[in-house]
Design a protein around this motif. Structure first.
Motif, PDB file in Angstrom:
ATOM      1  N   ALA A  82      32.983 -30.519  81.640  1.00  0.00           N
ATOM      2  CA  ALA A  82      32.461 -29.531  80.692  1.00  0.00           C
ATOM      3  C   ALA A  82      31.504 -28.568  81.378  1.00  0.00           C
ATOM      4  CB  ALA A  82      31.764 -30.238  79.525  1.00  0.00           C
ATOM      5  N   ILE A  83      30.696 -29.089  82.298  1.00  0.00           N
ATOM      6  CA  ILE A  83      29.764 -28.225  83.038  1.00  0.00           C
ATOM      7  C   ILE A  83      30.533 -27.220  83.885  1.00  0.00           C
ATOM      8  CG2 ILE A  83      27.939 -28.169  84.791  1.00  0.00           C
ATOM      9  CD1 ILE A  83      27.145 -30.994  83.818  1.00  0.00           C
ATOM     10  N   ARG A  84      31.566 -27.689  84.598  1.00  0.00           N
ATOM     11  CA  ARG A  84      32.368 -26.790  85.440  1.00  0.00           C
ATOM     12  C   ARG A  84      33.082 -25.742  84.591  1.00  0.00           C
ATOM     13  NH1 ARG A  84      33.286 -31.810  87.920  1.00  0.00           N
ATOM     14  NH2 ARG A  84      35.261 -32.077  86.801  1.00  0.00           N
ATOM     15  N   ALA A  85      33.571 -26.144  83.425  1.00  0.00           N
ATOM     16  CA  ALA A  85      34.250 -25.190  82.542  1.00  0.00           C
ATOM     17  C   ALA A  85      33.282 -24.133  82.026  1.00  0.00           C
ATOM     18  CB  ALA A  85      34.894 -25.930  81.370  1.00  0.00           C
ATOM     19  N   ALA A  86      32.061 -24.548  81.689  1.00  0.00           N
ATOM     20  CA  ALA A  86      31.064 -23.591  81.200  1.00  0.00           C
ATOM     21  C   ALA A  86      30.684 -22.595  82.292  1.00  0.00           C
ATOM     22  CB  ALA A  86      29.827 -24.345  80.703  1.00  0.00           C
ATOM     23  N   LEU A  87      30.598 -23.085  83.527  1.00  0.00           N
ATOM     24  CA  LEU A  87      30.327 -22.179  84.649  1.00  0.00           C
ATOM     25  C   LEU A  87      31.469 -21.186  84.840  1.00  0.00           C
ATOM     26  CD1 LEU A  87      28.825 -24.575  87.348  1.00  0.00           C
ATOM     27  CD2 LEU A  87      27.703 -22.550  86.404  1.00  0.00           C
ATOM     28  N   ARG A 126      16.633 -27.463  75.708  1.00  0.00           N
ATOM     29  CA  ARG A 126      15.704 -27.590  76.829  1.00  0.00           C
ATOM     30  C   ARG A 126      15.128 -26.228  77.215  1.00  0.00           C
ATOM     31  NH1 ARG A 126      15.832 -32.613  78.833  1.00  0.00           N
ATOM     32  NH2 ARG A 126      14.477 -31.882  80.498  1.00  0.00           N
ATOM     33  N   GLU A 127      15.058 -25.320  76.237  1.00  0.00           N
ATOM     34  CA  GLU A 127      14.460 -24.001  76.423  1.00  0.00           C
ATOM     35  C   GLU A 127      15.185 -23.182  77.484  1.00  0.00           C
ATOM     36  OE1 GLU A 127      10.293 -24.513  77.061  1.00  0.00           O
ATOM     37  OE2 GLU A 127       9.931 -25.192  75.005  1.00  0.00           O
ATOM     38  N   GLY A 128      16.497 -23.390  77.622  1.00  0.00           N
ATOM     39  CA  GLY A 128      17.307 -22.485  78.421  1.00  0.00           C
ATOM     40  C   GLY A 128      17.688 -22.949  79.808  1.00  0.00           C
ATOM     41  N   THR A 129      17.059 -24.020  80.329  1.00  0.00           N
ATOM     42  CA  THR A 129      17.380 -24.487  81.681  1.00  0.00           C
ATOM     43  C   THR A 129      17.477 -26.012  81.702  1.00  0.00           C
ATOM     44  OG1 THR A 129      15.072 -24.644  82.387  1.00  0.00           O
ATOM     45  CG2 THR A 129      16.186 -22.528  82.747  1.00  0.00           C
ATOM     46  N   ALA A 130      18.242 -26.526  82.684  1.00  0.00           N
ATOM     47  CA  ALA A 130      18.367 -27.975  82.864  1.00  0.00           C
ATOM     48  C   ALA A 130      18.927 -28.257  84.242  1.00  0.00           C
ATOM     49  CB  ALA A 130      19.275 -28.581  81.793  1.00  0.00           C
ATOM     50  N   THR A 131      18.615 -29.413  84.777  1.00  0.00           N
ATOM     51  CA  THR A 131      19.194 -29.838  86.046  1.00  0.00           C
ATOM     52  C   THR A 131      20.579 -30.437  85.783  1.00  0.00           C
ATOM     53  OG1 THR A 131      18.306 -32.077  85.918  1.00  0.00           O
ATOM     54  CG2 THR A 131      16.898 -30.379  86.920  1.00  0.00           C
ATOM     55  N   PHE A 132      21.340 -30.622  86.856  1.00  0.00           N
ATOM     56  CA  PHE A 132      22.662 -31.217  86.721  1.00  0.00           C
ATOM     57  C   PHE A 132      22.550 -32.621  86.116  1.00  0.00           C
ATOM     58  CE2 PHE A 132      26.189 -33.783  88.328  1.00  0.00           C
ATOM     59  CZ  PHE A 132      27.273 -33.027  87.905  1.00  0.00           C
TER      60      PHE A 132
END
Length: 304
Positions: free
Chosen positions: A28-33, A11-17
């Motif tokens: 997975a999102i929380r772990a990546a953060l 998505r070219e570097g950005t995405a919404t939740f």
């Protein structure tokens, strides 16, 4: 975390939740953060971490931005962004102390002016050092954008020597500006590395009442292979259009194999087996021998 990063890259570097959660888990999102693999740039909006400025790194080292970092600066399509700036310095020069961490390469006859290796040199450097699919993606992008001529690339690759020269020549020989996306380039690379020949990019199937262009096709076998990115097929209208197109190709005798980003990027062996089964005429596939022949045209008939 690789899945979360992959979604952002697509998505070219950005995405919404919401866009992330449609593909990966909240855990997975929380772990990546937590690990810094991604960052929150606004409420409910995530991005890849900001990379160090490659031009600053090149100036600090007295060299040029090169390889994958140069490919990004030139605007070529890449499969992944570099973790650190990639810099080429004159051979024999030692690494300088700098607050910007980078990956150094050394080369003879490095231009003393400019901030980045040339487009041709960048494609060659990437072809020598990256996996075949990644190098082909960049070379296809350069030809598609008409910033390089294929014969120019072939000659330059033929004159290379040293590590990676054979891979660079393989990339130059396979590069084709008709490929319309990185996913198509990777799919073609999978076939080439497996020795499966006869598939051409962007083949047009046309008769009196129908016209459609196929990502990769073997006209002799009437096998069509599509690389389907979600961005182009994720709406109700796109689904209806794809269904009608699939039926139209099928009744004309084509076997249409559609592969997702996940198939191509993460399960190439399954992709290869499916294509081999289609070529062999495995159960469940008709051979198209009684079908009506459509007129075939290769889009842009010659290579760039």
């Amino acid at each position: 975390m690789p899945e979360v990063v992959d979604v952002l890259l697509r998505r070219e570097g950005t995405a919404t939740f919401g866009q992330l959660r449609a593909v990966v888990s909240g855990r997975a999102i929380r772990a990546a953060l937590a690990t810094g693999s991604i960052r929150r740039i606004a409420k409910g909006v995530y991005a890849l971490p900001a990379a160090p400025d490659p031009i600053t790194a090149a100036r600090a080292q007295g060299g040029l931005v090169s390889h994958l970092s140069a490919a990004v600066l030139h605007g070529f399509d890449v499969l992944e962004l570099p973790d650190k700036p990639q810099i080429t310095v004159p051979r024999g020069q030692h690494r300088r102390l700098s607050p910007v961490s980078c990956v150094l390469h050394w080369a003879d006859d490095l231009p003393s002016d400019g901030t980045c290796t040339s487009k041709l040199q960048t494609v060659l450097d990437c072809a020598r050092t990256l996996p075949f699919a990644a190098g082909l993606t960049i070379a296809d992008s350069a030809l598609r954008g008409r910033v390089l001529d294929r014969s120019q690339l072939m000659v330059a690759a033929a004159n290379l020597s040293g590590p990676g020269c054979r891979r660079a020549r393989q990339v130059a020989a396979a590069a084709d500006g008709r490929a319309e996306s990185p996913l198509e380039s990777v799919l073609r690379a999978i076939l080439i590395e497996a020795g499966i020949l006869g598939f051409e990019p962007q083949v047009v199937v046309r008769d009196g009442t129908f016209s459609s262009r196929i990502d990769l096709a073997n006209p002799a076998l009437m096998i069509a292979v599509e690389a389907d990115g979600f961005a182009y097929h994720g709406t109700r209208a796109a689904l209806a259009r794809d269904c009608r197109r699939h039926v139209s190709l099928t009744v004309r005798g084509w076997r249409l194999l559609r592969f997702s980003w996940e198939d191509v990027m993460f399960d190439p062996e399954w992709v290869l087996q499916a294509i081999r089964d289609a070529i062999a005429g495995s159960p469940g596939h008709h051979n198209g021998s009684d079908s009506r022949t459509a007129t075939l045209e290769a889009a842009g008939s010659g290579r760039l």
